[in-house]
Design a protein around this motif. Structure first.
Motif, PDB file in Angstrom:
ATOM      1  N   UNK A   1       0.847  -1.205   0.000  1.00 17.63           N
ATOM      2  CA  UNK A   1       0.000   0.000   0.000  1.00 17.63           C
ATOM      3  C   UNK A   1       0.878   1.249   0.000  1.00 17.63           C
ATOM      4  N   UNK A   2       0.795   2.004  -1.069  1.00 19.51           N
ATOM      5  CA  UNK A   2       1.483   3.296  -1.175  1.00 19.51           C
ATOM      6  C   UNK A   2       0.440   4.374  -0.906  1.00 19.51           C
ATOM      7  N   UNK A   3       0.568   5.091   0.198  1.00 23.19           N
ATOM      8  CA  UNK A   3      -0.491   6.052   0.566  1.00 23.19           C
ATOM      9  C   UNK A   3      -0.514   7.294  -0.325  1.00 23.19           C
TER      10      UNK A   3
ATOM     11  N   UNK B   1      -7.144  -2.261   0.593  1.00 26.78           N
ATOM     12  CA  UNK B   1      -8.256  -2.568   1.508  1.00 26.78           C
ATOM     13  C   UNK B   1      -9.250  -3.539   0.891  1.00 26.78           C
ATOM     14  N   UNK B   2      -9.372  -3.538  -0.431  1.00 26.19           N
ATOM     15  CA  UNK B   2     -10.217  -4.551  -1.075  1.00 26.19           C
ATOM     16  C   UNK B   2      -9.605  -5.930  -0.829  1.00 26.19           C
ATOM     17  N   UNK B   3      -8.295  -6.026  -1.021  1.00 20.95           N
ATOM     18  CA  UNK B   3      -7.590  -7.298  -0.794  1.00 20.95           C
ATOM     19  C   UNK B   3      -7.732  -7.725   0.674  1.00 20.95           C
TER      20      UNK B   3
ATOM     21  N   UNK C   1      -7.285   6.541   3.789  1.00 18.85           N
ATOM     22  CA  UNK C   1      -7.282   5.218   4.439  1.00 18.85           C
ATOM     23  C   UNK C   1      -8.603   4.983   5.173  1.00 18.85           C
ATOM     24  N   UNK C   2      -9.088   6.004   5.876  1.00 20.59           N
ATOM     25  CA  UNK C   2     -10.358   5.864   6.605  1.00 20.59           C
ATOM     26  C   UNK C   2     -11.495   5.543   5.633  1.00 20.59           C
ATOM     27  N   UNK C   3     -11.470   6.209   4.478  1.00 22.31           N
ATOM     28  CA  UNK C   3     -12.521   5.988   3.470  1.00 22.31           C
ATOM     29  C   UNK C   3     -12.469   4.550   2.937  1.00 22.31           C
ATOM     30  N   UNK C   4     -11.266   4.080   2.642  1.00 23.74           N
ATOM     31  CA  UNK C   4     -11.128   2.729   2.075  1.00 23.74           C
ATOM     32  C   UNK C   4     -11.433   1.640   3.109  1.00 23.74           C
ATOM     33  N   UNK C   5     -11.154   1.927   4.377  1.00 26.82           N
ATOM     34  CA  UNK C   5     -11.366   0.910   5.429  1.00 26.82           C
ATOM     35  C   UNK C   5     -12.805   0.912   5.945  1.00 26.82           C
TER      36      UNK C   5
ATOM     37  N   UNK D   1      -4.371   6.751  -4.455  1.00 24.30           N
ATOM     38  CA  UNK D   1      -5.728   6.302  -4.080  1.00 24.30           C
ATOM     39  C   UNK D   1      -5.964   4.876  -4.552  1.00 24.30           C
ATOM     40  N   UNK D   2      -5.465   4.595  -5.764  1.00 23.05           N
ATOM     41  CA  UNK D   2      -5.662   3.269  -6.344  1.00 23.05           C
ATOM     42  C   UNK D   2      -5.014   2.194  -5.469  1.00 23.05           C
ATOM     43  N   UNK D   3      -3.798   2.479  -5.015  1.00 19.17           N
ATOM     44  CA  UNK D   3      -3.080   1.522  -4.181  1.00 19.17           C
ATOM     45  C   UNK D   3      -3.807   1.317  -2.841  1.00 19.17           C
ATOM     46  N   UNK D   4      -4.294   2.399  -2.259  1.00 17.93           N
ATOM     47  CA  UNK D   4      -5.004   2.303  -0.966  1.00 17.93           C
ATOM     48  C   UNK D   4      -6.283   1.476  -1.152  1.00 17.93           C
TER      49      UNK D   4
END
Ligand code: NAD
Length: 258
Positions: free
Chosen positions: A67-69, A79-81, A130-134, A72-75
């Motif tokens: 995860x490269x912060x 979290x999908x993974x 990160x909060x959004x993706x989690x 957005x794509x990486x984040x």
């Protein structure tokens, strides 16, 4: 059962670069408490370091996800993974920051537009992303903890653009606490004292700061990785269930001094 009630729950820990990382201190304590720890890393080198550190915990349940912060794509991908295998997360530890070396070396007035944006993007905006993706994976009692520093509020020569990023990080933490509080999720920051880590090497005035703390802090000593980790565990656990939007100081009391 441990008073922390962390055993068997899933936590994402972001920001282990090596054994000195604050995030590694937190991960160690989580593993000792019987939690599952999902590590995110940016560089393959960090992945290798984490794998090596984990050889001391052969019975632990762990996972490693890139995860490269800054992306957005990486984040989102990370979290999908993570969510595919661990659909319920009890917490995220955001222990990530970066600024260009010249922006810490030069006078603050020389800060470039690009250097400012980069420090903010990596060290403050990343908490929001990160909060959004989690968010879809959070349990109704989940907790996010981010790492801040006194340079958010006071001028610490040499901390410069990172101080402004930490101020934004703490404000973002409070706004996220309001938003996510609706679903029961808490968001807090730990303002850690100076600890010798890879990130700290980039702060030119770091040795002076450490001496000043030793001379002036109420406890007359610097803090350490274990003390920050222990408070982070409390902030991740239901022991702190009534606390959100707060910056907690683990700094030998240095911040109270005039
Ligand atoms: P560290 O260098 O061990 O950790 C910083 C981590 O950020 C590294 O793992 C690095 O890979 C990661 N990172 C940087 N850019 C990234 C990116 N684009 N994507 C993903 N990860 C990225 O140093 P540390 O001292 O453990 O720092 C952790 C946190 O604690 C930081 O937020 C730091 O500002 C904060 N902090 C440190 C101190 C201190 O004195 N060491 C004091 C207060 C707060």
């Amino acid at each position: 059962m441990s008073v922390l009630q962390i055993s068997g729950k899933n936590y994402v820990v972001m920001g282990v670069a090596n054994e000195r990382s604050i995030a590694w201190g937190v991960a160690k304590r989580l593993l000792e408490e019987g939690a599952t720890v999902i590590f995110t890393y940016r560089k393959e080198r960090s992945k290798g370091k984490i794998e090596k550190l984990l050889t001391a915990y052969p019975d632990a349940t762990t996972a490693l996800v890139e995860c490269d912060v800054n992306s957005d794509e990486s984040i989102q991908q990370a979290f999908t993974t993570i969510g595919e295998t661990y659909p319920v997360l009890e917490g995220v530890v955001h222990s990530v920051a970066f600024a260009h070396a010249e922006d810490l070396r030069n006078a603050f007035v020389e800060t470039t537009r690009e250097g400012y944006a980069f420090a903010q993007d990596t060290s403050a905006y990343s908490l929001i992303a990160v909060a959004k993706a989690a968010k879809p994976y959070f349990s109704p009692t989940a907790s996010i903890v981010t790492m801040s520093y006194l340079g958010a509020e006071r001028v610490l020569p040499g901390y410069n653009v990172m101080g402004v990023a930490k101020a934004a990080l703490e404000a973002a933490m409070r706004y996220l606490a309001y938003d996510l509080g609706e679903q029961g999720v808490r968001v807090n920051a730990i303002s850690a004292g100076a600890i010798r880590t890879l990130a700290a090497k980039g702060v030119p005035s770091f040795n002076d700061i450490m001496h000043k703390i030793e001379d002036n802090a109420p406890l007359r000593r610097n803090t350490n990785q274990e003390e920050v980790a222990d408070m982070t565990l409390v902030m991740l656990s239901p022991l702190s269930r009534g606390v959100t939007g707060e910056t907690i100081y683990v700094d030998s009391g240095y911040h109270i001094m005039g």
